[in-house]
Design a protein around this motif. Structure first.
Motif, PDB file in Angstrom:
ATOM      1  N   VAL A  52       7.512  -3.137  -0.606  1.00 43.17           N
ATOM      2  CA  VAL A  52       7.253  -3.960  -1.793  1.00 43.17           C
ATOM      3  C   VAL A  52       6.384  -3.123  -2.726  1.00 43.17           C
ATOM      4  N   ASP A  64      10.910  -0.013  -6.524  1.00 44.24           N
ATOM      5  CA  ASP A  64       9.831   0.950  -6.703  1.00 44.24           C
ATOM      6  C   ASP A  64       9.024   0.524  -7.932  1.00 44.24           C
ATOM      7  N   SER A  65       7.691   0.644  -7.852  1.00 39.49           N
ATOM      8  CA  SER A  65       6.851   0.140  -8.946  1.00 39.49           C
ATOM      9  C   SER A  65       7.179   0.826 -10.278  1.00 39.49           C
ATOM     10  N   ARG A 108      -5.006   4.219  -0.301  1.00 35.52           N
ATOM     11  CA  ARG A 108      -4.574   3.229   0.712  1.00 35.52           C
ATOM     12  C   ARG A 108      -4.994   3.670   2.112  1.00 35.52           C
ATOM     13  N   TYR A 153       1.042   4.758   7.962  1.00 40.47           N
ATOM     14  CA  TYR A 153       0.220   5.450   6.960  1.00 40.47           C
ATOM     15  C   TYR A 153      -0.596   6.582   7.605  1.00 40.47           C
TER      16      TYR A 153
END
Ligand SMILES: N[C@@H](CCC(=O)N[C@@H](CS)C(=O)NCC(=O)O)C(=O)O
Length: 260
Positions: A52, A64-65, A108, A153
């Motif tokens: 998302v 994709d943003s 992040r 991540y």
């Protein structure tokens, strides 16, 4: 503004903590494209397929943003987030790409390194604004979501330190750009470059106006809080906070899908 808007507002699929979702949400608000947000608990957002944010507009699906921002800009007439001038547009696009590829993943990872050990804090953030049924599942989902966040991540104490250095590098470069006194990164006006920098720096700045759910700064571990305060006290940090304070107003009526 225009023509290309569909009668049914686009569906905007998000998770609460995501700074990439905040980047897209800010872009949609900025160009005043009405949308209907569907916030999900982590993992359950994957039922929409992949990562998302996702924007579903008519028969088109954007995953994709940056694609969401480019689409929103174009259906709302263009020249809003991306200058029409080709050289300026390319400057905006290359800064946005750098922030997407470097700043976003490293803020992040650094933030997760501090937050993953704090189950209650994560559960509370992961449940915010999501449908009641999904919120009730968060205690069950949380251990798997924590495990997957750590693995996907690649969060370790060492990688978090390396990420912190990468974030400092991006901040130093933005400090250098701002040294000539400019008020915005490109074109003397707010563009996708400013938006992407501020949104993707949010996990390390905790801006008050950020719509991504994040814990209160007073509730996070002291080492995290101290680093946030140091980043806030840089030219790039002050710039991002000013972008949020000055440019993050919601100019249109977004709606959130009703709790199910
Ligand atoms: N390049 C993508 C990155 C999106 C991304 O990494 N999203 C993360 C949340 S910040 C995600 O969906 N992770 C998978 C998950 O949480 O299930 C974009 O700009 O939209």
């Amino acid at each position: 503004m225009t023509s290309g808007k569909h009668a049914t507002p686009p569906r905007f699929i998000t998770i609460p903590l995501s700074h990439y979702c905040e980047k897209a949400r800010w872009g949609l608000a900025r160009v005043a494209l009405p949308y209907r947000e569907e916030p999900h608990a982590p993992l359950l957002s994957r039922l929409a397929g992949g990562t998302v944010p996702v924007l579903v507009h008519g028969s088109s699906r954007f995953i994709d943003s940056t694609d969401i921002l480019v689409h929103a800009d174009s259906v709302c007439g263009g020249n809003l987030l991306y200058p029409r001038d080709a050289a300026l547009r390319s400057e905006v696009a290359s800064l946005e790409e750098r922030f997407d590829m470097e700043l976003g993943p490293h803020t992040r990872r650094w933030a997760y390194a501090h937050l993953l050990p704090h189950t209650e804090l994560l559960r509370s953030v992961w449940s915010r604004h999501v449908p009641r049924l999904e919120a009730s599942l968060v205690p069950v989902i949380a251990p798997i979501a924590r495990y997957l966040a750590r693995i996907s991540y690649r969060v370790t104490p060492e990688s978090a330190l390396r990420s912190l250095e990468r974030v400092r590098g991006v901040f130093r470069d933005v400090d250098a750009l701002l040294r000539d006194g400019r008020r915005f990164l490109v074109d003397q006006r707010f563009t996708a470059a400013d938006l992407a920098f501020a949104a993707l720096a949010a996990p390390i700045l905790f801006p008050a106006e950020c719509r991504a759910a994040h814990p209160a700064l007073d509730d996070v571990p002291a080492a995290m809080r101290d680093e946030v305060l140091r980043f806030r006290d840089t030219d790039a940090g002050r710039f991002a906070l000013r972008m949020f304070a000055q440019e993050r107003g919601d100019s249109q009526g977004s709606s959130v899908a009703p709790m199910r």
